[in-house]
Design an enzyme around this catalytic site. Sequence first.
Site, PDB file in Angstrom:
ATOM      1  N   TYR A 138      82.590  60.100  81.010  1.00  0.00           N
ATOM      2  CA  TYR A 138      83.992  60.472  80.809  1.00  0.00           C
ATOM      3  C   TYR A 138      84.215  61.144  79.457  1.00  0.00           C
ATOM      4  CZ  TYR A 138      84.478  57.044  84.606  1.00  0.00           C
ATOM      5  OH  TYR A 138      84.329  56.337  85.782  1.00  0.00           O
ATOM      6  N   ARG A 150     104.386  53.166  85.335  1.00  0.00           N
ATOM      7  CA  ARG A 150     103.387  53.074  86.399  1.00  0.00           C
ATOM      8  C   ARG A 150     102.239  52.140  86.006  1.00  0.00           C
ATOM      9  NH1 ARG A 150     104.988  58.554  87.599  1.00  0.00           N
ATOM     10  NH2 ARG A 150     103.410  59.464  86.222  1.00  0.00           N
ATOM     11  N   MET A 151     101.872  52.148  84.722  1.00  0.00           N
ATOM     12  CA  MET A 151     100.849  51.201  84.265  1.00  0.00           C
ATOM     13  C   MET A 151     101.275  49.767  84.565  1.00  0.00           C
ATOM     14  SD  MET A 151      99.593  52.382  80.505  1.00  0.00           S
ATOM     15  CE  MET A 151      99.565  54.093  80.011  1.00  0.00           C
ATOM     16  N   GLN A 155      80.680  49.409  92.006  1.00  0.00           N
ATOM     17  CA  GLN A 155      81.936  50.158  91.999  1.00  0.00           C
ATOM     18  C   GLN A 155      81.799  51.319  92.978  1.00  0.00           C
ATOM     19  OE1 GLN A 155      84.146  52.804  88.713  1.00  0.00           O
ATOM     20  NE2 GLN A 155      84.109  50.617  88.177  1.00  0.00           N
ATOM     21  N   ASN A 186     101.266  49.086  88.371  1.00  0.00           N
ATOM     22  CA  ASN A 186      99.909  48.909  88.885  1.00  0.00           C
ATOM     23  C   ASN A 186      99.355  47.537  88.534  1.00  0.00           C
ATOM     24  OD1 ASN A 186      99.978  51.539  89.868  1.00  0.00           O
ATOM     25  ND2 ASN A 186      98.896  52.406  88.116  1.00  0.00           N
ATOM     26  N   ASP A 196      87.833  50.080  82.030  1.00  0.00           N
ATOM     27  CA  ASP A 196      86.709  50.709  82.726  1.00  0.00           C
ATOM     28  C   ASP A 196      86.343  52.006  82.014  1.00  0.00           C
ATOM     29  OD1 ASP A 196      85.057  50.871  85.392  1.00  0.00           O
ATOM     30  OD2 ASP A 196      85.944  52.855  85.118  1.00  0.00           O
ATOM     31  N   ASN A 237     101.573  56.768  82.104  1.00  0.00           N
ATOM     32  CA  ASN A 237     102.995  56.474  82.194  1.00  0.00           C
ATOM     33  C   ASN A 237     103.188  54.960  82.116  1.00  0.00           C
ATOM     34  OD1 ASN A 237     105.403  55.605  83.868  1.00  0.00           O
ATOM     35  ND2 ASN A 237     105.803  57.801  83.798  1.00  0.00           N
TER      36      ASN A 237
END
Length: 380
Positions: free
Chosen positions: A65, A292-293, A202, A296, A60, A289
């Site tokens: 950004y 955590r990736m 979104q 998720n 995404d 991290n």
Amino acid sequence: MARIDTAVNGIDPDSVNSVSLRSGTVMPVAAYGTFHSDWAQHYMKDATVEAIRLGWRHIDTARAYENEAVVGEAIREAVHKGYIASPDELFITGKLWNGHTAREDVAPALDNTLRALGVEKIDLYLNHWPWPNVHAPGCDGDERNPDAVPYIHEQFMETWAEIVKLKQAGKVIDIGTSNHTMASMKLLLRDVAKAERPAANQMEMHPLFQQTELRQYFESAGIACTGYMALGSPHRPARDTFNEHRADMEDPLIQQIARELAVSPGRVCVNWACQRENKSGGFVAMSTNSGRMSDNLKAATEDILTPEQMLRISGDGSAEQPGIDANNRLIWGQVFLWPETDGDWRVLWDDSQVFETREDYAKFKASWQAHHAVRKETTC
């Protein structure tokens, strides 16, 4: 701080759940987010490469950004390292920034995005915000643009017509919106042909801000929904952090269910995002991290929450099962406010100032200015 650990095992991308968009394109429900807090920008290339290694195939992105070129570098490095054979293995979401919504700016904006990412097409291209209002990069929450305006349907349709042309030219596969409200979406659907309808929207969605009614409306119109802030974005920029906010991962129920399942509170949040509404939508999550990736992404491969646990989070409208939705919107959008909101960020979202034409808005603005002048003259 980034913690890349290549010892963390990857996940088979084919095991990740997906939804079909209007074109028939299959979209992985788990999107790796590249929106960042200032501290994370330095790590975005390595983190994106690591996300691809771990099995994330939906990336995404957005012009706003300010890291499309960095993401493009990450994609090329992932190809070089053999994590993917080509960018075609990725599903890429891009977004048109508010400052590029004038008719003559839409196509060049996409071309710049394609060049920065190093790809020939975008799988899903979203209009980022319903208004053309801009703010300076990295601004604080007090910044205001004196030229900001509300949603003016006549104006938005000019932008949308250009986005449709991008689809017709084959530069994007599906088109969609981001942060649309019910009123603005009803106007859009009223005035476009079936082939020109948005395939996705979104929007902010997490356990403490569920937006169930709005999501159900979109999905009833054939618009898939993906939720940003799925984890409550604990490291979001300071301008989007207020004392009124609550942290999803610190909610007592989220923590209780995490203990019941022996998983992290974050895992509960993203599994809820995947499993709710009959698994009809997706989520965006960002981490630097590896552990955590991976955690998720696993949420999009297995349903760990029981129906009873889902009910405790979502509720059913009864006194016995109220759920935990607290209307805890984290992105207020106050930097986009126009003068007639009187500084109230809720006007951005409550559809109280939505206009069909520029002329309608001009009449409203003149009335507001006259009222404002009288108020200043007559009140203490």
